[in-house]
Design an enzyme around this catalytic site. Structure first.
Site, PDB file in Angstrom:
ATOM      1  N   LYS A  39       0.895  -1.166   0.000  1.00 17.04           N
ATOM      2  CA  LYS A  39       0.000   0.000   0.000  1.00 17.04           C
ATOM      3  C   LYS A  39       0.926   1.207   0.000  1.00 17.04           C
ATOM      4  O   LYS A  39       1.443   1.608   1.035  1.00 17.04           O
ATOM      5  CB  LYS A  39      -0.858  -0.027   1.263  1.00 17.04           C
ATOM      6  CG  LYS A  39      -2.244   0.571   1.121  1.00 17.04           C
ATOM      7  CD  LYS A  39      -2.271   2.061   0.864  1.00 17.04           C
ATOM      8  CE  LYS A  39      -1.938   2.904   2.070  1.00 17.04           C
ATOM      9  NZ  LYS A  39      -1.605   4.290   1.711  1.00 17.04           N
ATOM     10  N   GLU A  63       9.344   1.430  11.175  1.00 20.17           N
ATOM     11  CA  GLU A  63      10.357   2.490  11.082  1.00 20.17           C
ATOM     12  C   GLU A  63       9.594   3.801  11.158  1.00 20.17           C
ATOM     13  O   GLU A  63       8.847   4.143  10.238  1.00 20.17           O
ATOM     14  CB  GLU A  63      11.153   2.348   9.783  1.00 20.17           C
ATOM     15  CG  GLU A  63      12.018   1.088   9.814  1.00 20.17           C
ATOM     16  CD  GLU A  63      12.731   0.759   8.518  1.00 20.17           C
ATOM     17  OE1 GLU A  63      12.604   1.510   7.536  1.00 20.17           O
ATOM     18  OE2 GLU A  63      13.427  -0.270   8.495  1.00 20.17           O
ATOM     19  N   CYS A 104      13.543  11.103   7.472  1.00 18.69           N
ATOM     20  CA  CYS A 104      13.330  10.767   8.891  1.00 18.69           C
ATOM     21  C   CYS A 104      14.599  10.971   9.700  1.00 18.69           C
ATOM     22  O   CYS A 104      14.535  11.192  10.902  1.00 18.69           O
ATOM     23  CB  CYS A 104      12.858   9.323   9.002  1.00 18.69           C
ATOM     24  SG  CYS A 104      13.948   8.169   8.169  1.00 18.69           S
ATOM     25  N   GLU A 146       8.553  16.391  15.663  1.00 19.32           N
ATOM     26  CA  GLU A 146       9.074  16.226  14.297  1.00 19.32           C
ATOM     27  C   GLU A 146       8.347  17.199  13.364  1.00 19.32           C
ATOM     28  O   GLU A 146       7.117  17.203  13.298  1.00 19.32           O
ATOM     29  CB  GLU A 146       8.842  14.790  13.832  1.00 19.32           C
ATOM     30  CG  GLU A 146       9.411  14.523  12.451  1.00 19.32           C
ATOM     31  CD  GLU A 146       9.121  13.091  11.965  1.00 19.32           C
ATOM     32  OE1 GLU A 146       7.960  12.659  12.031  1.00 19.32           O
ATOM     33  OE2 GLU A 146      10.072  12.435  11.511  1.00 19.32           O
TER      34      GLU A 146
HETATM   35  P1  NAD Z   1       2.165   8.480   7.476  1.00 22.67           P
HETATM   36  O1  NAD Z   1       2.268   7.732   8.763  1.00 22.67           O
HETATM   37  O2  NAD Z   1       1.204   9.596   7.396  1.00 22.67           O
HETATM   38  O3  NAD Z   1       1.762   7.493   6.288  1.00 22.67           O
HETATM   39  C1  NAD Z   1       2.562   6.375   5.958  1.00 22.67           C
HETATM   40  C2  NAD Z   1       1.682   5.336   5.283  1.00 22.67           C
HETATM   41  O4  NAD Z   1       0.738   4.846   6.232  1.00 22.67           O
HETATM   42  C3  NAD Z   1       0.874   5.860   4.106  1.00 22.67           C
HETATM   43  O5  NAD Z   1       0.879   4.878   3.100  1.00 22.67           O
HETATM   44  C4  NAD Z   1      -0.512   6.029   4.697  1.00 22.67           C
HETATM   45  O6  NAD Z   1      -1.547   5.935   3.773  1.00 22.67           O
HETATM   46  C5  NAD Z   1      -0.557   4.861   5.667  1.00 22.67           C
HETATM   47  N1  NAD Z   1      -1.512   4.997   6.769  1.00 22.67           N
HETATM   48  C6  NAD Z   1      -1.890   6.126   7.407  1.00 22.67           C
HETATM   49  N2  NAD Z   1      -2.762   5.837   8.397  1.00 22.67           N
HETATM   50  C7  NAD Z   1      -2.924   4.492   8.385  1.00 22.67           C
HETATM   51  C8  NAD Z   1      -3.718   3.585   9.158  1.00 22.67           C
HETATM   52  N3  NAD Z   1      -4.499   4.003  10.167  1.00 22.67           N
HETATM   53  N4  NAD Z   1      -3.666   2.268   8.863  1.00 22.67           N
HETATM   54  C9  NAD Z   1      -2.879   1.819   7.861  1.00 22.67           C
HETATM   55  N5  NAD Z   1      -2.109   2.633   7.092  1.00 22.67           N
HETATM   56  C10 NAD Z   1      -2.132   3.947   7.353  1.00 22.67           C
HETATM   57  O7  NAD Z   1       3.643   8.925   7.128  1.00 22.67           O
HETATM   58  P2  NAD Z   1       4.114   9.861   5.914  1.00 22.67           P
HETATM   59  O8  NAD Z   1       3.621  11.243   6.203  1.00 22.67           O
HETATM   60  O9  NAD Z   1       3.785   9.205   4.633  1.00 22.67           O
HETATM   61  O10 NAD Z   1       5.703   9.820   6.067  1.00 22.67           O
HETATM   62  C11 NAD Z   1       6.426  10.674   6.889  1.00 22.67           C
HETATM   63  C12 NAD Z   1       6.735  10.003   8.219  1.00 22.67           C
HETATM   64  O11 NAD Z   1       7.465   8.811   7.982  1.00 22.67           O
HETATM   65  C13 NAD Z   1       7.612  10.841   9.127  1.00 22.67           C
HETATM   66  O12 NAD Z   1       7.146  10.733  10.454  1.00 22.67           O
HETATM   67  C14 NAD Z   1       8.985  10.186   9.004  1.00 22.67           C
HETATM   68  O13 NAD Z   1       9.838  10.391  10.095  1.00 22.67           O
HETATM   69  C15 NAD Z   1       8.602   8.760   8.848  1.00 22.67           C
HETATM   70  N6  NAD Z   1       9.682   8.005   8.211  1.00 22.67           N
HETATM   71  C16 NAD Z   1      10.429   7.146   8.973  1.00 22.67           C
HETATM   72  C17 NAD Z   1      11.488   6.455   8.394  1.00 22.67           C
HETATM   73  C18 NAD Z   1      12.348   5.509   9.208  1.00 22.67           C
HETATM   74  O14 NAD Z   1      13.114   4.776   8.605  1.00 22.67           O
HETATM   75  N7  NAD Z   1      12.248   5.502  10.524  1.00 22.67           N
HETATM   76  C19 NAD Z   1      11.772   6.658   7.048  1.00 22.67           C
HETATM   77  C20 NAD Z   1      11.002   7.546   6.308  1.00 22.67           C
HETATM   78  C21 NAD Z   1       9.953   8.212   6.898  1.00 22.67           C
END
Ligand code: NAD
Length: 503
Positions: free
Chosen positions: A195, A271, A305, A407
């Site tokens: 997804k 992550e 991140c 963040e």
């Molecule tokens: P997000 O959590 O908003 O979304 C990530 C994914 O989760 C998307 O595909 C979204 O549609 C899905 N999603 C959202 N709510 C959900 C739910 N209730 N159930 C199932 N799926 C759901 O994150 P984002 O805004 O896309 O990405 C940015 C975030 O990702 C930042 O917090 C960043 O720090 C983190 N990040 C972490 C790493 C790491 O390696 N630790 C790497 C990259 C990004």
């Protein structure tokens, strides 16, 4: 299956005429009809460049059924050698279709072409090579034991795939972070349902075509489009037929996924977010520290991140460091992905820009000194409607300001002075996050001491973002659960099953 040409027309950021690409769900080796359309905008121009189709529960059910069938069929029966060969072929094919992946990634994210060319797409291919090698080089464990009757028994562990794995990916490095999970999951013999983020579904869709082209059996790789709650994301995390969820995204989304996955007791690898510190001691090579940390804070418009949104600088070099970072930030060119010499693209969406600008405002309310940036740049032409913000630096913020604790995920950082090693270790660790840190010093003992004292999964010294894909990657505290990378990934995506033979 429908052809690439029919389904995907990656466009450049300046393309105004073509109809949007249609990104359908990819299930059982085919692009299928169905689902509510939703628009994908190029954040550099604000224009719609693609339409994806939100998978409903029935489409997710179909994907799970196809994945199960693949596990019981050609994919499950494939020899390790053949599985490795097809995964290597996926890497080769990504490289052959490099420009299409490049344009698709750039259209979804608006990031500079140079970044996608040197980071996102090559790492997407590399992930398949690395895990195809890793899976071939792992020993199985074996123990011979005494039995109560004075005889012996031999135990050995066989590594088995978990089954159907749900991969939920973010938008900041779409192909790179998605394949970082898909490649080891498939190397272990699992079937995956991806997804992608609703903001950036193009390269994940394109990978479906590649899978079929290189002979990955139908159903081993599936793509469902949509959102989180009450959409494809939640349908996956709550599905009885999905055995594990591997997720990269925000910490609070991780918490929601845990709840939704709990009733079906899924394995989870997370992550999550960060608020990572950089620490610069007075004996550091200041020029290299400034150049590296400027890149760390601003590259990908701060949407990394691992970005150091907090920087602690030892007082004797504080002013020089701030002046150096300011000069680097002000030299950065903002613009469209294909513009010559562009360093920074837009933020991912209007909504995300709103959030980042709220922090820009809050920093001033909290009494920050604005070193540079703080607003929206004046850009002309197509970029005028893009979601750009200026790279921004603050000093004078209190350690407990929300700007220093939450963040932001934008091109910004707060710089604070410190006086002693003990003080700065305590400040750096005083956070709910624990993703990474970057310590700068020429003192060997201090490098080890402070590097090890960081409560993080990734502790860099005199560097940032250097990654050997065999090493453990993941966050401590609320920055994640588990480790991936090399053998660590294989340990998550497979489980040992013990065989005990009485001799
Ligand atoms: P997000 O959590 O908003 O979304 C990530 C994914 O989760 C998307 O595909 C979204 O549609 C899905 N999603 C959202 N709510 C959900 C739910 N209730 N159930 C199932 N799926 C759901 O994150 P984002 O805004 O896309 O990405 C940015 C975030 O990702 C930042 O917090 C960043 O720090 C983190 N990040 C972490 C790493 C790491 O390696 N630790 C790497 C990259 C990004």
């Amino acid at each position: 299956m429908s052809s690439v040409a029919e389904n995907h027309h990656p466009k450049t950021a300046v393309d105004r005429t073509d109809a949007p690409s249609k990104l359908r769900n990819f299930v059982d080796g085919r692009f299928i009809d169905g689902g509510q359309p939703f628009e994908i905008r190029n954040p550099a121009t604000g224009r719609v460049h693609a339409v994806a189709y939100e998978a409903d529960r029935a489409i997710v059910d179909q994907a799970v059924a196809a994945a199960r069938e693949a596990l019981n069929g050609d994919w499950g029966r494939m020899t390790l050698a053949k599985r490795r060969a097809v995964l290597t072929a996926v890497a080769d094919r990504i490289e052959e279709r490099f420009d299409e992946f490049l344009e698709a990634e750039v259209a979804d994210t608006g990031k500079p072409l140079s970044i996608a060319r040197h980071l996102d797409i090559p790492r997407g291919a590399a992930n398949f090579r690395v895990f195809s090698d890793t899976i071939a080089n792992l020993p199985t464990e074996s123990f011979e034991m005494d039995t109560p009757d004075g005889g012996k028994a031999l135990n050995y562990a066989v590594r088995k795939p978990l089954g159907v794995i749900g991969v939920i990916a973010p938008w900041n490095l779409p192909l790179l972070l998605m394949t970082w999970k898909v490649a080891p999951a498939m190397a272990c013999g699992n079937a995956v349902i991806v997804k992608p983020s609703e903001e950036t579904p193009s390269t994940t869709t394109l990978l479906g075509e590649v899978m079929t082209e290189v002979g990955v059996p139908d159903g081993a790789y599936n793509v469902v489009h949509g959102f989180g709650p009450n959409s494809a994301g939640e349908f996956l995390t709550s599905h009885q037929g999905v055995r594990a969820i591997t997720f990269t995204g925000e910490t609070r989304t991780g918490a929601e996924i845990m709840k939704s996955a709990a009733p079906t007791v899924k394995a989870l690898s997370f992550e999550l977010g960060g608020k990572s510190p950089a620490i610069v001691f007075a004996d550091a090579d200041l020029e290299v520290a400034i150049a590296t940390l400027a890149r760390a804070a601003f590259v990908n418009t701060g949407q990394v991140c691992l970005a150091p949104e907090r920087m602690y600088v030892e007082r004797p070099v504080f002013d020089n460091f701030v002046a150096g970072l300011k000069a680097k930030a002000e030299a950065m060119k903002l613009g469209l992905p294909h513009d010559e010499g562009v360093d920074l693209g837009p933020l991912i969406s209007e909504e995300h820009r709103g959030k980042v600008l709220e922090y820009y405002g809050l920093a001033l309310e909290e009494g920050a000194d604005l070193v540079t940036g703080g607003g929206v740049p004046k850009l002309s032409g197509d970029a005028a409607n893009g979601y750009f913000v200026e790279p921004t630096i603050w000093t004078g913020l209190a350690h407990d300001s929300p700007v220093c604790r939450e963040e932001i995920f934008g091109p910004c950082c707060a710089i604070m002075p410190f006086d002693t090693e003990e003080e700065v270790i305590a400040l750096a660790n005083d956070t709910k996050y624990g993703l990474c840190s970057s310590v700068w010093t020429q003192n060997l003992s201090r490098a080890h001491r402070v590097g090890q004292a960081m409560e993080v999964g990734l502790s860099w010294v005199n560097s940032w973002f250097l990654r050997d894909l065999r090493t453990p990657f993941g966050g401590s505290k609320m920055s994640g659960i588990g480790r991936e990378g090399g053998e660590h990934s294989i340990n998550f995506y497979s489980e040992p099953s013990n065989v005990c033979i009485k001799l």
